[in-house]
Write a protein that holds these residues in place. Structure first.
Motif, PDB file in Angstrom:
ATOM      1  N   PRO A  38       0.800  -1.227   0.000  1.00 49.06           N
ATOM      2  CA  PRO A  38       0.000   0.000   0.000  1.00 49.06           C
ATOM      3  C   PRO A  38       0.831   1.274   0.000  1.00 49.06           C
ATOM      4  N   THR A  39       0.529   2.142  -0.973  1.00 50.35           N
ATOM      5  CA  THR A  39       1.205   3.429  -1.071  1.00 50.35           C
ATOM      6  C   THR A  39       0.202   4.494  -1.510  1.00 50.35           C
ATOM      7  N   GLY A  40       0.431   5.717  -1.044  1.00 47.72           N
ATOM      8  CA  GLY A  40      -0.363   6.850  -1.494  1.00 47.72           C
ATOM      9  C   GLY A  40      -1.848   6.712  -1.203  1.00 47.72           C
ATOM     10  N   LEU A  41      -2.635   7.432  -1.996  1.00 45.13           N
ATOM     11  CA  LEU A  41      -4.079   7.448  -1.806  1.00 45.13           C
ATOM     12  C   LEU A  41      -4.681   6.057  -1.976  1.00 45.13           C
ATOM     13  N   LEU A  42      -4.214   5.310  -2.987  1.00 46.01           N
ATOM     14  CA  LEU A  42      -4.731   3.956  -3.189  1.00 46.01           C
ATOM     15  C   LEU A  42      -4.460   3.082  -1.971  1.00 46.01           C
ATOM     16  N   GLY A  43      -3.315   3.270  -1.360  1.00 47.78           N
ATOM     17  CA  GLY A  43      -2.984   2.495  -0.177  1.00 47.78           C
ATOM     18  C   GLY A  43      -3.916   2.787   0.982  1.00 47.78           C
ATOM     19  N   ARG A  44      -4.256   4.059   1.157  1.00 43.49           N
ATOM     20  CA  ARG A  44      -5.156   4.415   2.257  1.00 43.49           C
ATOM     21  C   ARG A  44      -6.568   3.904   1.982  1.00 43.49           C
ATOM     22  N   VAL A  45      -6.995   3.972   0.723  1.00 36.15           N
ATOM     23  CA  VAL A  45      -8.310   3.420   0.369  1.00 36.15           C
ATOM     24  C   VAL A  45      -8.304   1.909   0.598  1.00 36.15           C
ATOM     25  N   GLY A  46      -7.226   1.247   0.143  1.00 34.78           N
ATOM     26  CA  GLY A  46      -7.109  -0.193   0.357  1.00 34.78           C
ATOM     27  C   GLY A  46      -7.133  -0.546   1.828  1.00 34.78           C
ATOM     28  N   GLY A  47      -6.465   0.263   2.651  1.00 33.27           N
ATOM     29  CA  GLY A  47      -6.458   0.022   4.085  1.00 33.27           C
ATOM     30  C   GLY A  47      -7.848   0.090   4.694  1.00 33.27           C
ATOM     31  N   ARG A  48      -8.628   1.060   4.255  1.00 38.79           N
ATOM     32  CA  ARG A  48      -9.997   1.179   4.763  1.00 38.79           C
ATOM     33  C   ARG A  48     -10.817  -0.055   4.369  1.00 38.79           C
ATOM     34  N   LEU A  49     -10.631  -0.522   3.138  1.00 38.16           N
ATOM     35  CA  LEU A  49     -11.355  -1.719   2.697  1.00 38.16           C
ATOM     36  C   LEU A  49     -10.896  -2.956   3.468  1.00 38.16           C
ATOM     37  N   MET A  50      -9.582  -3.060   3.691  1.00 40.86           N
ATOM     38  CA  MET A  50      -9.062  -4.206   4.435  1.00 40.86           C
ATOM     39  C   MET A  50      -9.588  -4.228   5.857  1.00 40.86           C
ATOM     40  N   SER A  51      -9.770  -3.051   6.453  1.00 36.36           N
ATOM     41  CA  SER A  51     -10.238  -3.010   7.834  1.00 36.36           C
ATOM     42  C   SER A  51     -11.631  -3.619   7.955  1.00 36.36           C
ATOM     43  N   ARG A  52     -12.401  -3.563   6.880  1.00 31.78           N
ATOM     44  CA  ARG A  52     -13.721  -4.196   6.885  1.00 31.78           C
ATOM     45  C   ARG A  52     -13.626  -5.671   6.515  1.00 31.78           C
ATOM     46  N   ALA A  53     -12.911  -5.970   5.446  1.00 35.22           N
ATOM     47  CA  ALA A  53     -12.889  -7.336   4.923  1.00 35.22           C
ATOM     48  C   ALA A  53     -12.150  -8.314   5.833  1.00 35.22           C
ATOM     49  N   ASN A  54     -11.114  -7.848   6.512  1.00 41.20           N
ATOM     50  CA  ASN A  54     -10.276  -8.747   7.313  1.00 41.20           C
ATOM     51  C   ASN A  54     -10.605  -8.741   8.798  1.00 41.20           C
ATOM     52  N   ALA A  55     -11.542  -7.916   9.220  1.00 43.24           N
ATOM     53  CA  ALA A  55     -11.768  -7.709  10.654  1.00 43.24           C
ATOM     54  C   ALA A  55     -12.065  -9.012  11.390  1.00 43.24           C
ATOM     55  N   ALA A  56     -12.972  -9.818  10.863  1.00 42.39           N
ATOM     56  CA  ALA A  56     -13.355 -11.057  11.555  1.00 42.39           C
ATOM     57  C   ALA A  56     -12.167 -12.008  11.670  1.00 42.39           C
ATOM     58  N   THR A  60      -8.747 -24.861   7.682  1.00 40.68           N
ATOM     59  CA  THR A  60      -9.373 -23.758   6.951  1.00 40.68           C
ATOM     60  C   THR A  60     -10.545 -23.235   7.773  1.00 40.68           C
ATOM     61  N   TRP A  61     -10.850 -21.964   7.548  1.00 36.44           N
ATOM     62  CA  TRP A  61     -11.936 -21.310   8.269  1.00 36.44           C
ATOM     63  C   TRP A  61     -12.679 -20.399   7.297  1.00 36.44           C
ATOM     64  N   GLU A  62     -13.989 -20.445   7.372  1.00 38.95           N
ATOM     65  CA  GLU A  62     -14.809 -19.605   6.492  1.00 38.95           C
ATOM     66  C   GLU A  62     -15.273 -18.378   7.262  1.00 38.95           C
ATOM     67  N   PRO A  63     -14.705 -17.212   6.953  1.00 33.36           N
ATOM     68  CA  PRO A  63     -15.115 -15.994   7.665  1.00 33.36           C
ATOM     69  C   PRO A  63     -16.570 -15.649   7.369  1.00 33.36           C
ATOM     70  N   PRO A  64     -17.218 -14.931   8.265  1.00 33.65           N
ATOM     71  CA  PRO A  64     -18.576 -14.475   7.975  1.00 33.65           C
ATOM     72  C   PRO A  64     -18.578 -13.467   6.840  1.00 33.65           C
ATOM     73  N   GLY A  65     -19.723 -13.328   6.191  1.00 31.65           N
ATOM     74  CA  GLY A  65     -19.823 -12.369   5.093  1.00 31.65           C
ATOM     75  C   GLY A  65     -19.271 -12.924   3.806  1.00 31.65           C
ATOM     76  N   PHE A  66     -18.564 -12.079   3.057  1.00 33.97           N
ATOM     77  CA  PHE A  66     -18.122 -12.447   1.717  1.00 33.97           C
ATOM     78  C   PHE A  66     -16.620 -12.662   1.613  1.00 33.97           C
ATOM     79  N   ALA A  67     -15.915 -12.683   2.726  1.00 30.94           N
ATOM     80  CA  ALA A  67     -14.458 -12.893   2.686  1.00 30.94           C
ATOM     81  C   ALA A  67     -14.153 -14.310   2.216  1.00 30.94           C
ATOM     82  N   PRO A  68     -13.067 -14.491   1.445  1.00 35.84           N
ATOM     83  CA  PRO A  68     -12.721 -15.825   0.951  1.00 35.84           C
ATOM     84  C   PRO A  68     -12.308 -16.773   2.067  1.00 35.84           C
ATOM     85  N   LEU A  69     -12.341 -18.059   1.776  1.00 34.40           N
ATOM     86  CA  LEU A  69     -11.912 -19.089   2.718  1.00 34.40           C
ATOM     87  C   LEU A  69     -10.480 -18.812   3.180  1.00 34.40           C
TER      88      LEU A  69
END
Length: 202
Positions: A26-44, A184-193
Protein backbone atom coordinates in the motif's frame (compact mmCIF):
# COMPACT_ATOMS: atom_id res chain seq x y z
CA UNK A 1 -6.44 7.62 -39.80
CA UNK A 2 -6.51 4.83 -37.21
CA UNK A 3 -6.71 5.50 -33.49
CA UNK A 4 -3.54 4.51 -31.62
CA UNK A 5 -4.09 1.34 -29.58
CA UNK A 6 -2.49 0.58 -26.22
CA UNK A 7 0.10 -2.18 -26.25
CA UNK A 8 -1.14 -5.69 -25.41
CA UNK A 9 -1.47 -6.21 -21.69
CA UNK A 10 -1.32 -2.49 -20.87
CA UNK A 11 -4.65 -2.48 -19.03
CA UNK A 12 -3.82 -5.68 -17.15
CA UNK A 13 -0.49 -4.20 -16.09
CA UNK A 14 -2.10 -0.94 -14.92
CA UNK A 15 -4.78 -2.86 -13.02
CA UNK A 16 -2.20 -5.12 -11.35
CA UNK A 17 -0.15 -2.07 -10.36
CA UNK A 18 -3.22 -0.39 -8.87
CA UNK A 19 -4.10 -3.54 -6.91
CA UNK A 20 -0.56 -3.78 -5.58
CA UNK A 21 -0.58 -0.12 -4.48
CA UNK A 22 -3.95 -0.62 -2.77
CA UNK A 23 -3.48 -4.01 -1.13
CA UNK A 24 -0.11 -5.65 -1.79
CA UNK A 25 2.33 -2.85 -1.01
CA UNK A 26 0.00 0.00 0.00
CA UNK A 27 1.20 3.43 -1.07
CA UNK A 28 -0.36 6.85 -1.49
CA UNK A 29 -4.08 7.45 -1.81
CA UNK A 30 -4.73 3.96 -3.19
CA UNK A 31 -2.98 2.50 -0.18
CA UNK A 32 -5.16 4.42 2.26
CA UNK A 33 -8.31 3.42 0.37
CA UNK A 34 -7.11 -0.19 0.36
CA UNK A 35 -6.46 0.02 4.08
CA UNK A 36 -10.00 1.18 4.76
CA UNK A 37 -11.36 -1.72 2.70
CA UNK A 38 -9.06 -4.21 4.43
CA UNK A 39 -10.24 -3.01 7.83
CA UNK A 40 -13.72 -4.20 6.89
CA UNK A 41 -12.89 -7.34 4.92
CA UNK A 42 -10.28 -8.75 7.31
CA UNK A 43 -11.77 -7.71 10.65
CA UNK A 44 -13.35 -11.06 11.56
CA UNK A 45 -10.22 -13.00 10.63
CA UNK A 46 -7.97 -10.60 12.55
CA UNK A 47 -10.10 -10.96 15.68
CA UNK A 48 -10.30 -14.73 15.31
CA UNK A 49 -6.51 -15.07 15.12
CA UNK A 50 -6.08 -12.92 18.23
CA UNK A 51 -8.59 -15.12 20.06
CA UNK A 52 -6.79 -18.30 18.94
CA UNK A 53 -3.49 -16.91 20.25
CA UNK A 54 -4.88 -16.89 23.82
CA UNK A 55 -2.78 -13.91 24.76
CA UNK A 56 -1.94 -13.30 28.42
CA UNK A 57 -1.71 -9.88 30.13
CA UNK A 58 2.04 -10.19 30.76
CA UNK A 59 2.97 -11.19 27.21
CA UNK A 60 4.51 -9.43 24.22
CA UNK A 61 2.89 -9.97 20.82
CA UNK A 62 4.38 -9.17 17.43
CA UNK A 63 2.03 -8.58 14.49
CA UNK A 64 3.57 -8.90 11.03
CA UNK A 65 1.89 -6.72 8.41
CA UNK A 66 -0.91 -5.35 10.62
CA UNK A 67 -2.30 -3.26 7.76
CA UNK A 68 -4.88 -0.82 9.18
CA UNK A 69 -4.41 -2.31 12.66
CA UNK A 70 -7.59 -4.22 13.52
CA UNK A 71 -5.79 -7.25 14.97
CA UNK A 72 -2.99 -5.15 16.44
CA UNK A 73 -5.55 -3.01 18.26
CA UNK A 74 -7.32 -6.10 19.59
CA UNK A 75 -4.05 -7.64 20.77
CA UNK A 76 -2.92 -4.40 22.45
CA UNK A 77 -5.94 -4.55 24.76
CA UNK A 78 -5.00 -8.03 25.99
CA UNK A 79 -1.22 -7.92 26.41
CA UNK A 80 1.53 -5.98 28.12
CA UNK A 81 3.14 -4.98 24.81
CA UNK A 82 1.96 -5.12 21.19
CA UNK A 83 4.36 -4.44 18.31
CA UNK A 84 3.37 -3.94 14.69
CA UNK A 85 5.96 -4.44 11.95
CA UNK A 86 4.70 -2.87 8.73
CA UNK A 87 6.67 -1.72 5.65
CA UNK A 88 3.94 0.63 4.39
CA UNK A 89 3.98 4.18 5.77
CA UNK A 90 0.30 4.54 4.89
CA UNK A 91 -0.61 1.44 6.90
CA UNK A 92 1.51 2.56 9.85
CA UNK A 93 -0.40 5.86 9.81
CA UNK A 94 -3.73 4.02 9.84
CA UNK A 95 -2.46 1.80 12.69
CA UNK A 96 -1.48 4.87 14.67
CA UNK A 97 -4.89 6.44 14.10
CA UNK A 98 -6.56 3.30 15.41
CA UNK A 99 -4.20 2.21 18.18
CA UNK A 100 -2.54 5.40 19.34
CA UNK A 101 0.24 4.93 21.89
CA UNK A 102 -0.96 1.49 23.01
CA UNK A 103 1.30 -0.11 20.39
CA UNK A 104 4.84 0.17 19.10
CA UNK A 105 5.03 0.54 15.32
CA UNK A 106 8.12 -0.29 13.30
CA UNK A 107 9.01 -0.20 9.63
CA UNK A 108 10.10 -3.71 8.73
CA UNK A 109 9.17 -7.10 7.35
CA UNK A 110 8.82 -10.70 8.51
CA UNK A 111 12.50 -11.20 7.66
CA UNK A 112 13.59 -8.02 9.48
CA UNK A 113 11.45 -7.34 12.54
CA UNK A 114 13.90 -5.29 14.59
CA UNK A 115 13.21 -7.52 17.62
CA UNK A 116 15.72 -9.07 19.98
CA UNK A 117 16.30 -12.81 20.28
CA UNK A 118 13.59 -14.61 22.26
CA UNK A 119 11.76 -11.36 23.04
CA UNK A 120 8.14 -12.10 22.05
CA UNK A 121 5.56 -14.64 23.16
CA UNK A 122 3.36 -14.72 20.07
CA UNK A 123 3.62 -13.76 16.41
CA UNK A 124 0.44 -13.12 14.41
CA UNK A 125 -0.01 -12.39 10.72
CA UNK A 126 -3.13 -12.13 8.56
CA UNK A 127 -3.08 -12.05 4.74
CA UNK A 128 0.59 -11.15 4.62
CA UNK A 129 2.66 -14.30 4.06
CA UNK A 130 1.96 -14.17 0.31
CA UNK A 131 3.84 -10.85 0.18
CA UNK A 132 7.07 -12.06 1.80
CA UNK A 133 10.03 -11.85 -0.56
CA UNK A 134 11.86 -14.68 1.22
CA UNK A 135 9.65 -16.99 3.30
CA UNK A 136 12.58 -19.05 4.60
CA UNK A 137 14.20 -15.88 5.95
CA UNK A 138 10.86 -14.74 7.36
CA UNK A 139 10.18 -17.98 9.24
CA UNK A 140 13.79 -18.08 10.49
CA UNK A 141 13.43 -14.53 11.83
CA UNK A 142 10.13 -15.29 13.55
CA UNK A 143 11.65 -18.43 15.12
CA UNK A 144 14.57 -16.32 16.36
CA UNK A 145 12.45 -13.64 18.04
CA UNK A 146 10.01 -16.02 19.74
CA UNK A 147 10.69 -17.24 23.26
CA UNK A 148 10.74 -21.02 23.87
CA UNK A 149 7.10 -22.07 24.00
CA UNK A 150 6.10 -19.05 21.91
CA UNK A 151 3.49 -19.50 19.22
CA UNK A 152 3.17 -18.53 15.59
CA UNK A 153 -0.28 -18.02 14.06
CA UNK A 154 -0.80 -17.26 10.39
CA UNK A 155 -3.92 -16.78 8.30
CA UNK A 156 -4.22 -16.06 4.58
CA UNK A 157 -6.85 -16.31 1.87
CA UNK A 158 -6.37 -19.88 0.72
CA UNK A 159 -6.69 -18.98 -2.96
CA UNK A 160 -3.82 -16.46 -2.60
CA UNK A 161 -1.39 -18.66 -0.73
CA UNK A 162 2.00 -18.57 -2.47
CA UNK A 163 2.21 -22.39 -2.31
CA UNK A 164 -0.20 -25.15 -1.21
CA UNK A 165 -1.05 -25.15 2.49
CA UNK A 166 0.80 -28.41 3.24
CA UNK A 167 3.96 -27.05 1.55
CA UNK A 168 3.75 -23.87 3.61
CA UNK A 169 3.45 -26.02 6.72
CA UNK A 170 6.58 -27.91 5.65
CA UNK A 171 8.49 -24.60 5.41
CA UNK A 172 7.39 -23.70 8.93
CA UNK A 173 8.56 -27.09 10.20
CA UNK A 174 11.89 -26.68 8.37
CA UNK A 175 12.44 -23.42 10.28
CA UNK A 176 12.35 -25.38 13.55
CA UNK A 177 8.73 -25.02 14.66
CA UNK A 178 6.86 -27.96 16.17
CA UNK A 179 3.29 -28.96 17.13
CA UNK A 180 2.09 -27.61 13.81
CA UNK A 181 -1.61 -27.54 13.01
CA UNK A 182 -3.34 -26.31 9.84
CA UNK A 183 -7.01 -25.90 9.00
CA UNK A 184 -9.37 -23.76 6.95
CA UNK A 185 -11.94 -21.31 8.27
CA UNK A 186 -14.81 -19.61 6.49
CA UNK A 187 -15.11 -15.99 7.67
CA UNK A 188 -18.58 -14.47 7.97
CA UNK A 189 -19.82 -12.37 5.09
CA UNK A 190 -18.12 -12.45 1.72
CA UNK A 191 -14.46 -12.89 2.69
CA UNK A 192 -12.72 -15.82 0.95
CA UNK A 193 -11.91 -19.09 2.72
CA UNK A 194 -8.96 -18.63 5.07
CA UNK A 195 -6.08 -21.10 5.46
CA UNK A 196 -4.77 -20.92 9.00
CA UNK A 197 -1.71 -22.31 10.76
CA UNK A 198 -0.48 -22.57 14.34
CA UNK A 199 2.96 -23.73 15.48
CA UNK A 200 5.19 -23.55 18.55
CA UNK A 201 8.84 -22.81 19.13
CA UNK A 202 10.19 -25.68 21.27
Amino acid sequence: MSTPQPPPGAFDSAFDTALDRAFGHPTGLLGRVGGRLMSRANAATERRLVALARLEPDETVLVIGPGPGIGLDEASRLTRKAIGVEPSAEMRALCHERCGDRVELRSGTAADTGSLDASVDAVLSVNNVQLWDDRAAGFAELFRVLRPGGRLLLSAHEKWLPIPRHDLAAEVTAAGFTDLQTWTWEPPGFAPLAAQLRALKP
